[in-house]
Design a protein around this motif. Structure first.
Motif, PDB file in Angstrom:
ATOM      1  N   UNK A 175      32.775  38.416  33.283  1.00 34.23           N
ATOM      2  CA  UNK A 175      32.111  39.328  33.847  1.00 34.23           C
ATOM      3  C   UNK A 175      33.356  40.589  33.897  1.00 34.23           C
ATOM      4  N   UNK A 176      33.895  40.398  34.025  1.00 36.91           N
ATOM      5  CA  UNK A 176      34.997  42.352  34.208  1.00 36.91           C
ATOM      6  C   UNK A 176      36.043  41.716  33.623  1.00 36.91           C
ATOM      7  N   UNK A 177      37.146  41.949  32.753  1.00 34.94           N
ATOM      8  CA  UNK A 177      38.469  42.377  32.473  1.00 34.94           C
ATOM      9  C   UNK A 177      39.422  43.315  33.016  1.00 34.94           C
ATOM     10  N   UNK A 178      40.304  42.956  33.355  1.00 35.66           N
ATOM     11  CA  UNK A 178      41.514  43.920  33.800  1.00 35.66           C
ATOM     12  C   UNK A 178      42.950  43.411  32.800  1.00 35.66           C
ATOM     13  N   UNK A 179      42.779  44.235  31.992  1.00 38.66           N
ATOM     14  CA  UNK A 179      43.772  44.316  31.069  1.00 38.66           C
ATOM     15  C   UNK A 179      45.054  45.136  31.434  1.00 38.66           C
ATOM     16  N   UNK A 180      46.357  45.286  30.733  1.00 35.61           N
ATOM     17  CA  UNK A 180      47.591  45.892  31.580  1.00 35.61           C
ATOM     18  C   UNK A 180      48.122  46.262  29.660  1.00 35.61           C
ATOM     19  N   UNK A 181      47.758  47.827  29.975  1.00 37.95           N
ATOM     20  CA  UNK A 181      48.692  47.645  28.759  1.00 37.95           C
ATOM     21  C   UNK A 181      47.963  47.273  27.232  1.00 37.95           C
ATOM     22  N   UNK A 182      47.205  46.599  27.046  1.00 36.13           N
ATOM     23  CA  UNK A 182      46.709  45.554  25.352  1.00 36.13           C
ATOM     24  C   UNK A 182      47.575  45.868  24.512  1.00 36.13           C
ATOM     25  N   UNK A 183      47.831  47.515  24.187  1.00 38.19           N
ATOM     26  CA  UNK A 183      48.045  48.337  23.057  1.00 38.19           C
ATOM     27  C   UNK A 183      49.396  48.657  22.725  1.00 38.19           C
ATOM     28  N   UNK A 184      50.101  48.404  24.125  1.00 33.84           N
ATOM     29  CA  UNK A 184      51.853  49.030  23.851  1.00 33.84           C
ATOM     30  C   UNK A 184      52.136  47.493  22.461  1.00 33.84           C
ATOM     31  N   UNK A 185      53.050  47.806  21.877  1.00 32.67           N
ATOM     32  CA  UNK A 185      53.856  47.299  21.323  1.00 32.67           C
ATOM     33  C   UNK A 185      53.461  47.197  20.105  1.00 32.67           C
ATOM     34  N   UNK A 186      51.894  46.813  19.585  1.00 33.56           N
ATOM     35  CA  UNK A 186      51.382  46.445  18.912  1.00 33.56           C
ATOM     36  C   UNK A 186      51.507  46.855  17.328  1.00 33.56           C
ATOM     37  N   UNK A 187      50.759  46.663  16.186  1.00 33.25           N
ATOM     38  CA  UNK A 187      50.963  47.309  15.081  1.00 33.25           C
ATOM     39  C   UNK A 187      49.387  47.674  14.956  1.00 33.25           C
ATOM     40  N   UNK A 188      49.072  48.797  14.172  1.00 32.97           N
ATOM     41  CA  UNK A 188      47.749  49.150  13.789  1.00 32.97           C
ATOM     42  C   UNK A 188      46.560  48.086  13.851  1.00 32.97           C
ATOM     43  N   UNK A 189      47.481  46.954  12.948  1.00 29.01           N
ATOM     44  CA  UNK A 189      45.570  46.123  12.862  1.00 29.01           C
ATOM     45  C   UNK A 189      45.762  45.488  13.634  1.00 29.01           C
ATOM     46  N   UNK A 190      46.236  44.683  14.777  1.00 30.14           N
ATOM     47  CA  UNK A 190      46.279  44.644  15.832  1.00 30.14           C
ATOM     48  C   UNK A 190      45.288  45.031  17.124  1.00 30.14           C
ATOM     49  N   UNK A 191      46.227  46.601  17.173  1.00 26.32           N
ATOM     50  CA  UNK A 191      44.813  47.336  17.632  1.00 26.32           C
ATOM     51  C   UNK A 191      43.721  47.752  18.074  1.00 26.32           C
ATOM     52  N   UNK A 192      43.411  47.474  15.803  1.00 29.75           N
ATOM     53  CA  UNK A 192      42.201  48.240  15.617  1.00 29.75           C
ATOM     54  C   UNK A 192      40.761  46.486  15.914  1.00 29.75           C
ATOM     55  N   UNK A 193      41.263  44.670  15.969  1.00 29.40           N
ATOM     56  CA  UNK A 193      41.773  43.991  16.583  1.00 29.40           C
ATOM     57  C   UNK A 193      40.685  43.782  18.035  1.00 29.40           C
ATOM     58  N   UNK A 194      41.998  44.793  18.881  1.00 24.29           N
ATOM     59  CA  UNK A 194      41.814  44.083  20.514  1.00 24.29           C
ATOM     60  C   UNK A 194      40.191  45.650  20.235  1.00 24.29           C
ATOM     61  N   UNK A 195      40.171  46.799  19.977  1.00 29.53           N
ATOM     62  CA  UNK A 195      38.994  47.062  19.953  1.00 29.53           C
ATOM     63  C   UNK A 195      38.300  46.452  19.643  1.00 29.53           C
ATOM     64  N   UNK A 196      38.152  46.144  18.834  1.00 32.64           N
ATOM     65  CA  UNK A 196      37.274  45.705  18.358  1.00 32.64           C
ATOM     66  C   UNK A 196      36.121  44.178  19.317  1.00 32.64           C
ATOM     67  N   UNK A 197      37.433  43.808  19.394  1.00 34.55           N
ATOM     68  CA  UNK A 197      36.968  42.550  20.861  1.00 34.55           C
ATOM     69  C   UNK A 197      36.611  43.055  21.936  1.00 34.55           C
TER      70      UNK A 197
END
Length: 272
Positions: A175-197
């Motif tokens: 119900x609650x997600x805590x994420x510590x810099x999930x976008x750090x060191x990833x490429x643009x495609x991965x960043x877009x995939x993560x924010x979509x999720x």
């Protein structure tokens, strides 16, 4: 240091935090070797929002998450998850750690890592059955990593490793997600995939708190922001709180970056 706080629901006690809040922090102080890292943090996370935790290096952003998860001790204060202590609510919280803090040489494959998020359902020291393997594979599918299920995690790229840990958190169905810099060191495609999720999680009513360092994407990605520099500087809707004035209070003298971000914010406002 001044703070901008959201209005909390009416309560009979001035220090009472609403039980509906996914994460409530009351007067929390954390110190390393007797040196304060976080000081007197008081915060209630709103339900069903994407929330950025923003501040300079050393501001205590990762410490905030780790203290909430009881991974490091608190000097003072209380943390509640939906009105109860975290130890009673672990099953409703998903955690994505910093990629740098993980031992990527540990001999497991991607599917094994995701299945670790299901151990509360499976039971410790019990084999992973077909149903749970199917759930783990489904989570890998959501992050575009099903084809790498049997790949050793040490053989994955940084972005792929980050996707695997996101899949592990998704498998928990928290119900609650805590994420510590999930976008750090990833490429643009991965960043877009993560924010979509993350947006899909929000649409499902989940609350996601993210330690985030890229000021230029805060407005685009997040509904709410918590500005932090050892103390809480400001918190609330991004459109109200993420201002050049509050950023200067948070970052102090690092004005070159802030001026650039402020200029972009003004241009965005002009286009609207």
């Amino acid at each position: 240091m001044s703070s901008t706080h959201r209005d909390s629901p009416a309560s009979t006690e001035p220090n009472e935090h609403p039980a509906s809040s996914p994460l409530s922090i009351h007067d929390m102080t954390v110190a390393y070797h007797r040196r304060p890292v976080l000081w007197d943090i008081d915060y209630d996370a709103p339900l069903g929002k994407l929330i950025a935790i923003v501040g300079p290096n050393g501001a205590g952003k990762s410490t905030l998450i780790k203290a909430a998860l009881e991974l490091i001790p608190k000097v003072a204060g209380e943390v509640l998850v939906f009105g109860k202590p975290y130890r009673k609510q672990r099953h409703v919280v998903g955690y994505v750690p910093q990629r740098e803090s993980v031992d990527w040489d540990f001999p497991v494959n991607a599917l094994d890592v995701v299945a670790m998020g299901l151990y509360r359902q499976i039971g410790w020291f019990r084999p992973v059955g077909k149903r749970h393997r199917a759930l783990a594979l489904e989570s890998l599918e959501k992050v575009g990593m099903a084809a790498f299920a049997d790949r050793q995690i040490s053989q994955l790229s940084g972005g792929q490793q980050q996707r695997v840990f996101l899949a592990r958190a998704l498998a928990q169905d928290a119900e609650l997600y805590l994420m510590d810099e999930p976008f750090s060191g990833v490429d643009a495609a991965t960043e877009r995939a993560i924010i979509d999720i993350l947006r899909e999680l929000r649409e499902a009513g989940r609350t996601v708190m993210v330690v985030h360092h890229d000021l230029q994407t805060v407005e685009e990605y997040f509904d709410e922001v918590l500005l932090l520099n050892m103390r809480m500087v400001a918190t609330g809707p991004t459109s109200e709180v993420f201002t050049p004035e509050n950023l200067r209070k948070t970052y102090g003298g690092k004005l070159a970056l802030l001026d650039r971000v402020g200029h972009q914010m003004q241009q965005g406002g002009a286009r609207k």
